[in-house]
Every structure is written in C-alpha cells, then in structure tokens.
Design a protein around this motif. Structure first.
Motif, short mmCIF file in Angstrom:
data_model
loop_
_atom_site.label_atom_id
_atom_site.label_comp_id
_atom_site.label_asym_id
_atom_site.label_seq_id
_atom_site.Cartn_x
_atom_site.Cartn_y
_atom_site.Cartn_z
N VAL A 237 0.85 -1.19 0.00
CA VAL A 237 0.00 0.00 0.00
C VAL A 237 0.88 1.24 0.00
N THR A 238 0.48 2.25 -0.74
CA THR A 238 1.16 3.55 -0.67
C THR A 238 0.17 4.62 -0.26
N HIS A 239 0.66 5.61 0.47
CA HIS A 239 -0.18 6.71 0.94
C HIS A 239 0.63 7.99 0.87
N SER A 240 0.11 8.97 0.15
CA SER A 240 0.81 10.24 -0.01
C SER A 240 -0.16 11.40 0.18
N ILE A 241 0.30 12.42 0.90
CA ILE A 241 -0.43 13.70 0.94
C ILE A 241 0.06 14.51 -0.25
N THR A 242 -0.84 14.83 -1.16
CA THR A 242 -0.41 15.37 -2.44
C THR A 242 -0.80 16.83 -2.69
N LYS A 243 -1.67 17.38 -1.85
CA LYS A 243 -2.09 18.76 -2.06
C LYS A 243 -2.51 19.35 -0.73
N ILE A 244 -2.11 20.59 -0.48
CA ILE A 244 -2.50 21.25 0.76
C ILE A 244 -2.58 22.75 0.53
N LYS A 245 -3.59 23.37 1.12
CA LYS A 245 -3.73 24.82 1.02
C LYS A 245 -4.53 25.33 2.20
N GLY A 246 -4.39 26.63 2.49
CA GLY A 246 -5.15 27.22 3.58
C GLY A 246 -4.71 28.63 3.87
#
Length: 401
Positions: A237-246
C-alpha cells in the motif's frame, strides 16, 4: 474463385487515430469524440449505438455489433485526456497529431486514444468483412477516466456491463508486451479543517485551521503504516499527501485549510479498511477542543485481484504469440482503470488490460509508434474472434442477450 477480402487501408486507420487526437478532450468535451466514432459506423445498419449523457458536452458511447446469441466481450476505452501542460515543452502542437519518425505525437496518443482507435478500427473491419460473429462485441467508450472513472461507473449502474463474458481494457501496456490482470485500487480523499479567524498579533483569539490540519496529517501518515501486507505482483500500500492549502493572508490566523491524500490499495485490503481508519482519526480529533474536521472521497476504486490462470488470459497469450510472435508478460498495474468499475456489474467475468503506447503517458511529446498501433488492431481483431469462438467461453457463458 474465392472472393478477396478487402481490409481498411493503413492510411485510413492512421487518420482515424489522428482525428481522435486532434479533438481536444482534456477532462471534458468527450461528446465530440463520441460523435466522431458514431459517424464512422453510420454506414452499417446492424450496429447498436447509444450515447449516454453524463454532463453537458460529456457523453459516453456504447456500441454493440453481432447478431447471434452467445458470449459478449466488452471492449473498454476512455475518451478524455489529461492537460498538455506547458506547451513550450512540446516539439509539436499537442492536438495536431503530427507524424514524425514513424510515430504519432499528441496528447492522448498513448493514453489512450491509440487503444480506443484500435478497438474502433477492429469493429469497423469486422463489419466491412461481414464476419458472422458467434456472440457480440460491445465497445464501452467512457468519459472522465482520468479524474475518477465516473463514466464507467455510470455505464455500470445502468447495466451496460451486465453479463459480459470478459472485458479487455485497451490501456497502454509497454507496447502491447504485457497483459495486466490485477491492478491497485485508489482512494482520493479531502480533509477540510475549519478554524476561527483572528489577527496574527493576537492568535489566542482564533483557532488555527492549518495547525489542526497538520495534526491530522501526521496521524494519518503514521496510522496507515500498519497496513504492511504486500502483494507478490503489486507490492504494498502507498499513501501520499499530495495537495494542501489554507489561510487568507499572512497576518491573519487561518479559518480554513484543506489537504488531499492519495492511497493506492492492494486486494488484501478492501477500501473500507482505509475509510474506517481515516474516519476514526477525524472522530478522535473532533472530540478535542477547537477541532472541526470533515472528510470526503472522490470516486474511489477497489483493487482488481484478477486471476492469472483465467481463460481470458490463456486466450490472450495464445493470440499474442500467434499475431505478434512473442510471449507477453502476465503482470499487474500500479494504476487504476475503468475495469475496476465494470467488474462490479452483474454476473462474473474476468478482465485484462493490454494496449499500444509508449512510456510517455501524461508527459510532453507523448507519442505512439505507428507499428504498435497497427499491431494492436491485428491483435484485438484476432483475439475477439478467438474469445467468442472458444468452446469453454461458450459453455461457461450464462449471460442474457
């Protein structure tokens, strides 16, 4: 005297692919592709053509040939393409379908208008030759594969994939040298963090939405590490946080922040495992003072387990050796495809993924070798006949025409 069978000229086959590439269907406008494909079949009265609307300018196309009762083989291809990116990085206009060095260049040349065009030409040649099919061939041309397989989901819900005997997905597989039977699933999710705005000189009066989102970020990365089992073909399994904004501006405590994550799953872990884990984190944090988080999912797909010993694999290997003169590698794919949706239809059937294309999907200067495209047509045509005529397929098929 035996009547000579007339085949479509090579130049016409190439022109069909060029025309498809020249239609700009970047995450939209698939109706124009569907209309063009439909027009190619207008001279043939015995073709069932249905356009299924998804949204304005976005029509799926279902096209069926064959009169006889018997197995139905599904042929899957999507009509959308990804954006070309920086056009300065292209040697040619990405929607001109320029031919150079025995290649056709353009957005979608590999992913996957060459596969789709090869399926279309296959059906056209069978109609031209008036082949008496011992079953039916059904083209499932979809919208929105690149952003979530929602065209395939719509067609599946409306029953167009019900009772298939098998499915071939024409996604690119290393110049037709691989036959893919298993694939990772995918979960795209978004987490929103709601806070309270305040002046950055007095942060105690606000609630920092970014701070709270970062707490989730770290917990999600940590807790999903427990899914440690690996698949012999697909890996882990792979898990990535790919986008963030705020945030609103540099001197204000942010009242809103969001992130997007991408999980690639394997058959050992149904998607529900990950939903449960993510939602437990959200519930846990929302019990704390100042936290207000929400999660949503975008068109998740289950992993395809597949069967490397299925009859459709055996037939594909036989046809591959006969037509292309080589033994294809039976393997898996790290990416999802429309087959994950179609396999949820009524009845039981296996799918394979095999198609023309280079290693340039989603890149600038995307291209397909012309010989690979023409070889794909020859393969699909022979495979369709081999599949529908196969005694085991005919015996096992229990679908309803």
């Amino acid at each position: 005297m035996k009547k000579e069978v007339q085949l479509m000229k090579t130049q016409k086959k190439i022109e069909i692919l060029q025309k498809m590439i020249q239609i700009n269907s970047v995450n939209n406008n698939e109706t124009q592709v569907a209309d063009y494909i439909s027009s190619l079949f207008s001279p043939y009265p015995d073709v069932d053509i249905q356009k299924i609307n998804y949204a304005p300018n976005r029509d799926n196309l279902v096209l069926t040939i064959g009169k006889n009762k018997g197995p139905i083989l599904g042929l899957s291809g999507h009509m959308d393409v990804v954006a070309p990116g920086n056009r300065a990085d292209w040697n040619y206009d990405p929607f001109a379908a320029v031919i150079a060095d025995h290649k056709i260049y353009g957005r979608g040349a590999t992913d996957m208008k060459s596969g789709l065009a090869a399926l279309v030409v296959t059906l056209l040649e069978l109609l031209e030759q008036k082949v008496d099919l011992p079953g039916k061939l059904r083209l499932l041309a979809t919208v929105g594969e690149e952003t979530g397989e929602y065209g395939a989901a719509q067609l599946t819900k409306q029953g167009f994939a019900d009772n298939l005997a098998g499915l071939i997905v024409a996604e690119p597989t290393s110049r037709m040298q691989k036959i893919v039977y298993t694939a990772r699933g995918v979960i795209d999710y978004k987490v929103i963090s709601y806070g309270k705005a305040a002046h950055s000189a007095e942060p105690q009066h606000g609630i920092n939405a970014i701070d709270n989102l970062i707490v989730f970020y770290h917990l999600a990365l940590e807790r999903l590490l427990k899914f440690t089992e690996t698949d012999a073909v697909l890996g882990g399994v792979t898990h990535s946080i790919t986008k963030i904004k705020g945030g609103e501006q540099v001197n204000s405590i942010p009242s809103y922040a969001e992130l997007m994550g991408n999980i690639r799953t394997i058959p050992a872990y149904p998607n529900q495992y990950f939903y449960d884990e993510l939602e437990s984190i959200i519930a846990e944090l929302n019990q704390k003072e100042g936290f207000k988080l929400a999660i949503a999912y975008s068109f998740p797909e289950e992993a395809i387990a597949g069967n490397p010993d299925s009859r459709i694999i055996q037939l594909a290997q036989k046809t591959h050796l006969q037509v292309l003169g080589s033994v294809a590698k039976v393997t898996g794919s790290s990416g999802a495809n429309d087959g994950a949706e179609f396999l949820q239809a009524k009845g039981h059937f296996d799918s394979i993924e095999i198609g023309p294309g280079s290693a340039t999907s989603h890149q600038s200067n995307e291209y397909v070798e012309i010989d690979d495209y023409l070889n794909a047509i020859n393969f699909y045509k022979q495979f369709a006949l081999d599949f529908l005529k196969d005694k085991q397929i005919q015996t096992d098929y229990t679908g309803i025409d």
